[in-house]
Design an enzyme around this catalytic site. Structure first.
Site, PDB file in Angstrom:
ATOM      1  N   THR A  36       6.587   0.244   6.577  1.00 53.96           N
ATOM      2  CA  THR A  36       6.922  -0.442   5.329  1.00 53.96           C
ATOM      3  C   THR A  36       7.248   0.550   4.217  1.00 53.96           C
ATOM      4  O   THR A  36       7.930   0.204   3.269  1.00 53.96           O
ATOM      5  CB  THR A  36       5.739  -1.319   4.862  1.00 53.96           C
ATOM      6  OG1 THR A  36       4.539  -0.541   4.971  1.00 53.96           O
ATOM      7  CG2 THR A  36       5.607  -2.572   5.716  1.00 53.96           C
ATOM      8  N   GLY A 123       0.178  16.703  16.320  1.00 56.72           N
ATOM      9  CA  GLY A 123       1.059  15.900  17.156  1.00 56.72           C
ATOM     10  C   GLY A 123       0.449  14.579  17.587  1.00 56.72           C
ATOM     11  O   GLY A 123       0.907  13.954  18.539  1.00 56.72           O
ATOM     12  N   LEU A 126      -1.686  11.932  12.997  1.00 57.79           N
ATOM     13  CA  LEU A 126      -2.712  11.870  11.944  1.00 57.79           C
ATOM     14  C   LEU A 126      -2.329  12.734  10.745  1.00 57.79           C
ATOM     15  O   LEU A 126      -3.162  13.097   9.922  1.00 57.79           O
ATOM     16  CB  LEU A 126      -4.078  12.276  12.508  1.00 57.79           C
ATOM     17  CG  LEU A 126      -4.608  11.319  13.592  1.00 57.79           C
ATOM     18  CD1 LEU A 126      -5.912  11.837  14.192  1.00 57.79           C
ATOM     19  CD2 LEU A 126      -4.823   9.909  13.039  1.00 57.79           C
ATOM     20  N   SER A 127      -1.035  13.065  10.675  1.00 53.67           N
ATOM     21  CA  SER A 127      -0.466  13.725   9.500  1.00 53.67           C
ATOM     22  C   SER A 127      -0.985  15.124   9.232  1.00 53.67           C
ATOM     23  O   SER A 127      -1.254  15.499   8.088  1.00 53.67           O
ATOM     24  CB  SER A 127      -0.646  12.853   8.246  1.00 53.67           C
ATOM     25  OG  SER A 127       0.084  11.687   8.393  1.00 53.67           O
ATOM     26  N   GLU A 161       9.592  17.745   3.616  1.00 53.27           N
ATOM     27  CA  GLU A 161       9.656  17.225   4.993  1.00 53.27           C
ATOM     28  C   GLU A 161      11.041  16.640   5.279  1.00 53.27           C
ATOM     29  O   GLU A 161      11.626  16.878   6.338  1.00 53.27           O
ATOM     30  CB  GLU A 161       8.574  16.148   5.170  1.00 53.27           C
ATOM     31  CG  GLU A 161       8.525  15.567   6.545  1.00 53.27           C
ATOM     32  CD  GLU A 161       7.297  15.990   7.348  1.00 53.27           C
ATOM     33  OE1 GLU A 161       6.316  16.459   6.749  1.00 53.27           O
ATOM     34  OE2 GLU A 161       7.341  15.839   8.570  1.00 53.27           O
ATOM     35  N   ASP A 173       2.316   9.453   3.988  1.00 51.69           N
ATOM     36  CA  ASP A 173       1.406  10.482   4.504  1.00 51.69           C
ATOM     37  C   ASP A 173       1.077  11.528   3.437  1.00 51.69           C
ATOM     38  O   ASP A 173      -0.077  11.921   3.261  1.00 51.69           O
ATOM     39  CB  ASP A 173       2.019  11.170   5.727  1.00 51.69           C
ATOM     40  CG  ASP A 173       2.404  10.180   6.802  1.00 51.69           C
ATOM     41  OD1 ASP A 173       1.898   9.040   6.771  1.00 51.69           O
ATOM     42  OD2 ASP A 173       3.228  10.529   7.670  1.00 51.69           O
ATOM     43  N   TYR A 225      12.689   6.624  15.114  1.00 53.69           N
ATOM     44  CA  TYR A 225      12.270   6.382  13.729  1.00 53.69           C
ATOM     45  C   TYR A 225      13.506   6.205  12.843  1.00 53.69           C
ATOM     46  O   TYR A 225      13.616   5.252  12.076  1.00 53.69           O
ATOM     47  CB  TYR A 225      11.421   7.556  13.250  1.00 53.69           C
ATOM     48  CG  TYR A 225      10.781   7.396  11.896  1.00 53.69           C
ATOM     49  CD1 TYR A 225       9.521   6.836  11.766  1.00 53.69           C
ATOM     50  CD2 TYR A 225      11.419   7.826  10.730  1.00 53.69           C
ATOM     51  CE1 TYR A 225       8.912   6.701  10.523  1.00 53.69           C
ATOM     52  CE2 TYR A 225      10.830   7.696   9.491  1.00 53.69           C
ATOM     53  CZ  TYR A 225       9.575   7.134   9.388  1.00 53.69           C
ATOM     54  OH  TYR A 225       8.985   7.009   8.152  1.00 53.69           O
TER      55      TYR A 225
END
Ligand code: GLA
Length: 388
Positions: A36, A123, A126-127, A161, A173, A225
C-alpha cells in the site's frame, strides 16, 4: 554484541581515530498494510529489537573507511566521487545515503571511519538494508552536526534505495526504522507522512508477535515488485474513465469501488487488494487501540488471503507456514509480511503458543519443504538513535 564490544573492535580497526559515537538502527516487521505504501496508502509497521549498530568517528579528509564485522570485510570510498560498487555491495546503502545527504544539504561532508555489526537477518524481508541506510544517516547527521529532521532522513534513505541502489521500494521501511517508538507500532499515511503511535502492548496482553523466516530467498522480488507497481498505475489510468482526477488507488472511495470489479481481471484483483488493504489497516488500528486482538488477527488473515489470491505475491512456502500457524485454533492471525515471494510471515499468537510453533510448526514446515525456518519473537523497539 553490545556497544562496548563494537567500540573495542573500532579501536582495533582504526587505532588512530578520534572520539567516536555509536548508533543503532532497527529492522522492522509490518503488522498490516502490504503493498500500500507506493499507492499513497496506509501501513502499520513496528521497529523490532534486532538492529544494526555503527561506531564511527569523523576524519579530516573526504575518505570513508568501513569495516563490517559480520562480513569481516573493509571498503573505502571518496565523498568527492560516490559511485556504486559491485565488490562490497553492502556499502552501496551507505554510499547512496552519503550522496543523498550531500546533495540535499549542499554540505561537503567530513570523511568517516566506521565499524558496523548487526543481527537483523539479511535477505529475509526484515529491512536490514533500510536499517543500514538510516543508521548511516544518523551517523552522518551527528558527525557533521547537520540537525536533519528524522522524516527528511527517512525520505533521503528511500531516495538512496530508489536512485542509487536501484530498488523501487516505498517509504515504509526507512520510515519505521527511523521513527519507530518502543512499545508502539506506527500508523503511517504514506501520502502525507503523517503518523500516529499505536500502543502495541502484545507482551503485556499475554500475546506475542512471532516472525518466521521461510528461508526462501526472494529471487524474483525486484522484477515482480516493479510489475505490481506498474499494474497499480495501470489500474489508476483505467479508473480515470469514471473519475478523471484520480491519481492513486488510495483515493478509490465507496462511490468508485464497484468500478474496480469492472476492470480487466488482473487489474481488478490488484486494485481490490490495495483498496481493501487500506481499509483493513484503518480497522486494525481501531482493533489494536481497543485491545481486540481477535479482531486484529482476523484482519491479518484477510490481508494474507488477499495478498495470496488477488495481489499474487505470496508463494507456496509462505502459504504453508501461514496455514500451519492458523491450524492452532488459539492463534489470532497469520500473514506474509514485506514484499513477498519468500521472506517472513508474521503471526499474532498467545505467548503460551510460542512452544507450539517450536514443537509443531517449524518441524512440520521443515519436513514438507526441506528448508530450515527461523523463529523470532519480537517486541516493538525504538527507531534509529545515537546510543553514546
Ligand atoms: C518492501 C518495500 C516496502 C513495501 C513492502 C510491501 O518491503 O521496501 O516499501 O512496499 O515491500 O508492503
Amino acid at each position: 554484541m553490545d556497544a562496548a564490544a563494537l567500540q573495542r573492535i573500532f579501536q582495533e580497526q582504526f587505532p588512530e581515530a578520534g572520539q567516536s559515537i555509536t548508533v543503532a538502527a532497527p529492522g522492522r516487521v509490518n503488522l498490516i498494510g502490504e503493498h500500500t505504501d507506493y499507492n499513497d496508502g496506509f501501513v502499520l509497521p513496528m521497529a523490532v529489537d534486532a538492529k544494526i549498530m555503527l561506531t564511527a568517528s569523523a576524519r579530516h579528509d573526504r575518505q570513508v573507511r568501513v569495516y563490517s564485522v559480520d562480513f569481516d570485510a573493509k571498503d573505502t570510498f571518496a565523498l568527492d566521487n560516490i559511485q556504486p560498487t559491485q565488490r562490497h555491495r553492502w556499502t552501496n546503502y551507505m554510499r547512496g545515503m552519503c550522496l543523498m545527504i550531500q546533495e540535499a544539504t549542499k554540505v561537503p561532508l567530513q570523511g568517516m571511519d566506521i565499524v558496523m555489526q548487526g543481527n537483523v537477518p539479511q535477505g529475509a524481508g526484515l529491512s536490514s538494508s533500510a536499517a543500514l541506510e538510516v543508521g548511516t544517516a544518523v551517523v552522518v547527521n551527528e558527525l557533521n552536526k547537520l540537525q536533519l529532521d528524522p522524516v527528511l532522513m527517512a525520505t533521503l534513505a528511500q531516495k538512496a534505495e530508489n536512485e542509487f541502489v536501484g530498488v523501487q521500494c516505498g517509504i515504509m521501511d526507512q520510515f519505521i526504522s527511523m521513527l519507530g517508538e518502543e512499545g508502539h507500532a506506527l500508523f503511517l499515511d504514506c501520502r502525507t507522512l503523517e503518523y500516529q503511535k499505536v500502543p502495541a502492548p502484545f507482551h503485556e496482553a499475554g500475546a506475542a508477535i512471532a516472525v518466521i523466516d521461510t528461508a526462501v530467498k526472494r529471487g524474483l522480488v525486484d522484477s515482480k515488485y516493479n510489475e505490481r507497481r506498474q499494474q497499480c498505475e495501470d489500474a489508476v489510468k483505467a479508473l480515470q474513465q469514471w473519475q478523471p482526477d484520480l491519481t492513486s488507488l488510495r483515493d478509490v472511495g465507496c462511490e468508485l469501488r464497484p468500478q474496480v470489479d469492472q476492470l480487466p481481471d488482473v487489474l481488478a484483483r490488484r486494485a481490490r487488494h490495495v483498496v481493501d488493504e487500506n481499509q483493513r489497516v484503518i480497522d486494525s488500528v481501531q482493533a489494536l487501540r481497543s485491545g481486540d486482538l481477535a479482531a486484529f488477527g482476523q484482519y491479518m488473515n484477510a490481508s494474507h488471503d488477499s495478498l495470496r489470491d488477488d495481489y499474487e505475491v505470496s508463494c507456496r512456502e509462505l502459504d504453508l507456514l501461514v496455514d500451519l500457524v492458523r491450524a492452532n485454533p488459539q492463534a489470532y492471525g497469520s500473514r506474509m509480511t514485506g514484499a513477498g515471494f519468500g521472506g517472513c510471515t508474521v503471526s499474532l499468537i498467545p505467548s503460551t503458543e510460542v512452544a507450539d510453533l517450536e514443537e509443531r510448526v517449524l518441524p512440520e514446515y521443515q519436513r514438507q519443504t526441506g528448508l530450515q525456518p527461523r523463529l523470532f519473537v519480537f517486541n516493538a523497539a525504538a527507531g534509529a538513535r545515537k546510543l553514546c
